[in-house]
Design a protein around this motif. Structure first.
Motif, PDB file in Angstrom:
ATOM      1  N   GLY A 198       0.842  -1.195   0.000  1.00 52.22           N
ATOM      2  CA  GLY A 198       0.000   0.000   0.000  1.00 52.22           C
ATOM      3  C   GLY A 198       0.874   1.241   0.000  1.00 52.22           C
ATOM      4  N   PHE A 199       0.709   2.075   1.022  1.00 53.80           N
ATOM      5  CA  PHE A 199       1.494   3.307   1.128  1.00 53.80           C
ATOM      6  C   PHE A 199       2.792   3.105   1.895  1.00 53.80           C
ATOM      7  N   LEU A 200       2.999   1.909   2.439  1.00 57.87           N
ATOM      8  CA  LEU A 200       4.175   1.620   3.248  1.00 57.87           C
ATOM      9  C   LEU A 200       5.295   1.052   2.389  1.00 57.87           C
ATOM     10  N   SER A 201       6.416   1.760   2.337  1.00 60.70           N
ATOM     11  CA  SER A 201       7.590   1.277   1.599  1.00 60.70           C
ATOM     12  C   SER A 201       8.451   0.444   2.538  1.00 60.70           C
ATOM     13  N   LEU A 202       8.812  -0.744   2.103  1.00 59.71           N
ATOM     14  CA  LEU A 202       9.655  -1.626   2.906  1.00 59.71           C
ATOM     15  C   LEU A 202      11.126  -1.362   2.575  1.00 59.71           C
ATOM     16  N   PRO A 203      12.032  -1.631   3.504  1.00 59.70           N
ATOM     17  CA  PRO A 203      13.460  -1.356   3.261  1.00 59.70           C
ATOM     18  C   PRO A 203      14.156  -2.455   2.446  1.00 59.70           C
ATOM     19  N   ILE A 204      13.422  -3.115   1.568  1.00 54.95           N
ATOM     20  CA  ILE A 204      14.005  -4.159   0.717  1.00 54.95           C
ATOM     21  C   ILE A 204      13.613  -3.890  -0.736  1.00 54.95           C
ATOM     22  N   THR A 205      14.414  -4.443  -1.624  1.00 55.74           N
ATOM     23  CA  THR A 205      14.120  -4.279  -3.054  1.00 55.74           C
ATOM     24  C   THR A 205      14.099  -5.639  -3.732  1.00 55.74           C
ATOM     25  N   ARG A 206      13.447  -5.675  -4.877  1.00 55.89           N
ATOM     26  CA  ARG A 206      13.462  -6.831  -5.767  1.00 55.89           C
ATOM     27  C   ARG A 206      13.892  -6.331  -7.130  1.00 55.89           C
ATOM     28  N   LYS A 207      14.268  -7.247  -7.977  1.00 62.74           N
ATOM     29  CA  LYS A 207      14.653  -6.876  -9.338  1.00 62.74           C
ATOM     30  C   LYS A 207      13.393  -6.692 -10.188  1.00 62.74           C
ATOM     31  N   HIS A 208      13.458  -5.740 -11.106  1.00 61.64           N
ATOM     32  CA  HIS A 208      12.308  -5.374 -11.926  1.00 61.64           C
ATOM     33  C   HIS A 208      12.788  -5.083 -13.349  1.00 61.64           C
ATOM     34  N   TRP A 209      12.095  -5.628 -14.346  1.00 65.27           N
ATOM     35  CA  TRP A 209      12.427  -5.411 -15.751  1.00 65.27           C
ATOM     36  C   TRP A 209      11.691  -4.181 -16.271  1.00 65.27           C
ATOM     37  N   ILE A 210      12.425  -3.298 -16.955  1.00 69.06           N
ATOM     38  CA  ILE A 210      11.808  -2.138 -17.610  1.00 69.06           C
ATOM     39  C   ILE A 210      12.345  -2.021 -19.034  1.00 69.06           C
ATOM     40  N   THR A 211      11.622  -1.286 -19.849  1.00 71.25           N
ATOM     41  CA  THR A 211      12.038  -1.039 -21.236  1.00 71.25           C
ATOM     42  C   THR A 211      12.262   0.442 -21.465  1.00 71.25           C
ATOM     43  N   VAL A 212      13.273   0.736 -22.270  1.00 76.65           N
ATOM     44  CA  VAL A 212      13.498   2.087 -22.788  1.00 76.65           C
ATOM     45  C   VAL A 212      13.547   1.939 -24.299  1.00 76.65           C
ATOM     46  N   ARG A 213      12.793   2.781 -24.981  1.00 74.30           N
ATOM     47  CA  ARG A 213      12.703   2.631 -26.438  1.00 74.30           C
ATOM     48  C   ARG A 213      12.456   3.983 -27.082  1.00 74.30           C
ATOM     49  N   GLN A 214      13.004   4.133 -28.287  1.00 74.26           N
ATOM     50  CA  GLN A 214      12.743   5.336 -29.074  1.00 74.26           C
ATOM     51  C   GLN A 214      11.470   5.119 -29.887  1.00 74.26           C
ATOM     52  N   ILE A 215      10.565   6.079 -29.781  1.00 77.58           N
ATOM     53  CA  ILE A 215       9.304   6.028 -30.520  1.00 77.58           C
ATOM     54  C   ILE A 215       9.063   7.429 -31.079  1.00 77.58           C
ATOM     55  N   ASN A 216       8.809   7.516 -32.362  1.00 80.06           N
ATOM     56  CA  ASN A 216       8.583   8.819 -33.014  1.00 80.06           C
ATOM     57  C   ASN A 216       9.723   9.793 -32.721  1.00 80.06           C
ATOM     58  N   GLY A 217      10.975   9.280 -32.681  1.00 84.40           N
ATOM     59  CA  GLY A 217      12.147  10.132 -32.502  1.00 84.40           C
ATOM     60  C   GLY A 217      12.440  10.536 -31.062  1.00 84.40           C
ATOM     61  N   VAL A 218      11.662  10.012 -30.104  1.00 89.77           N
ATOM     62  CA  VAL A 218      11.838  10.366 -28.694  1.00 89.77           C
ATOM     63  C   VAL A 218      12.042   9.082 -27.887  1.00 89.77           C
ATOM     64  N   TYR A 219      12.994   9.118 -26.949  1.00 87.69           N
ATOM     65  CA  TYR A 219      13.198   7.973 -26.055  1.00 87.69           C
ATOM     66  C   TYR A 219      12.236   8.074 -24.881  1.00 87.69           C
ATOM     67  N   TYR A 220      11.649   6.908 -24.523  1.00 85.75           N
ATOM     68  CA  TYR A 220      10.701   6.818 -23.419  1.00 85.75           C
ATOM     69  C   TYR A 220      11.141   5.741 -22.440  1.00 85.75           C
ATOM     70  N   LEU A 231      18.822   9.993 -23.045  1.00 83.59           N
ATOM     71  CA  LEU A 231      18.839   8.528 -22.937  1.00 83.59           C
ATOM     72  C   LEU A 231      20.106   8.066 -22.229  1.00 83.59           C
ATOM     73  N   LYS A 232      21.252   8.537 -22.694  1.00 85.09           N
ATOM     74  CA  LYS A 232      22.526   8.110 -22.102  1.00 85.09           C
ATOM     75  C   LYS A 232      22.625   8.536 -20.641  1.00 85.09           C
ATOM     76  N   GLN A 233      22.092   9.703 -20.315  1.00 85.29           N
ATOM     77  CA  GLN A 233      22.098  10.155 -18.910  1.00 85.29           C
ATOM     78  C   GLN A 233      21.221   9.239 -18.060  1.00 85.29           C
ATOM     79  N   PHE A 234      20.054   8.870 -18.587  1.00 88.09           N
ATOM     80  CA  PHE A 234      19.159   7.957 -17.865  1.00 88.09           C
ATOM     81  C   PHE A 234      19.842   6.610 -17.631  1.00 88.09           C
TER      82      PHE A 234
END
Length: 183
Positions: free
Chosen positions: A106-128, A146-149
């Motif tokens: 819910g609104f409570l953040s735990l002090p642990i993390t898990r691995k998560h997959w994300i995508t970065v892609r260029q669409i219409n000339g812009v990286y998202y 993009l490179k900074q991200f």
């Protein structure tokens, strides 16, 4: 008129499926297809090491790599010691990152993390950033942003970067500049 950016939102532990679909910009890979890949990777096993015990997802990199191969793409592990300036962005279809993600109840953040997959892609000339945990795609901008991200993600540690390229680009190593290919 520009096409809208496709963005699948997080469900269960299906971030790998969402990352693939957000990369492809359509609902190409299903949970059922990911499960078939898991069975193909580890046939005759009671407990499949490529997904969560509960069958709710949490697919590993092998599932992502096989899914991409069936679509004539390849995933290239990025050596984080190299400069991002050596990337040939025009030859890279997109990026899939495995990043630490905080766990919350819910609104409570735990002090642990898990691995998560994300995508970065260029669409219409812009990286998202097409992270399935975001409410909407996050516009990054051009190659500099993009490179900074990517550098920000890498510098936080515990991040893996996969370059997604066509198979012919992988074989010829066209995703990296000529000086790096020669070494």
């Amino acid at each position: 008129m520009m096409e809208p950016v496709f963005h699948e939102r997080q469900r269960l532990e299906l971030c790998a499926v969402h990352a693939l679909n957000n990369l492809l910009q359509k609902p190409e890979i299903t949970q059922q297809r990911a499960e078939e890949i898991c069975r193909g990777l580890s046939p005759n096993t009671m407990i499949n090491p490529h997904r969560s015990l509960l069958g709710t997802g949490n697919y590993d990199v092998n599932v992502i790599m096989v899914a991409l191969q069936t679509l004539d793409y390849a995933a290239v592990w990025w050596d984080k010691r190299k400069s991002l300036e050596s990337l040939v962005l025009s030859e890279i279809f997109g990026f899939i990152l495995n990043i630490p993600s905080p766990i919350s109840l819910g609104f409570l953040s735990l002090p642990i993390t898990r691995k998560h997959w994300i995508t970065v892609r260029q669409i219409n000339g812009v990286y998202y950033n097409l992270d399935s945990k975001l409410k909407a795609p996050a516009k990054l901008g051009g190659p500099t942003e993009l490179k900074q991200f990517l550098q920000d993600c890498i510098s936080r540690g515990s991040c893996e970067v996969l370059l997604v390229v066509r198979k012919d680009v992988e074989e010829a190593r066209l995703w990296i500049n000529a000086e790096e290919r020669a070494s």
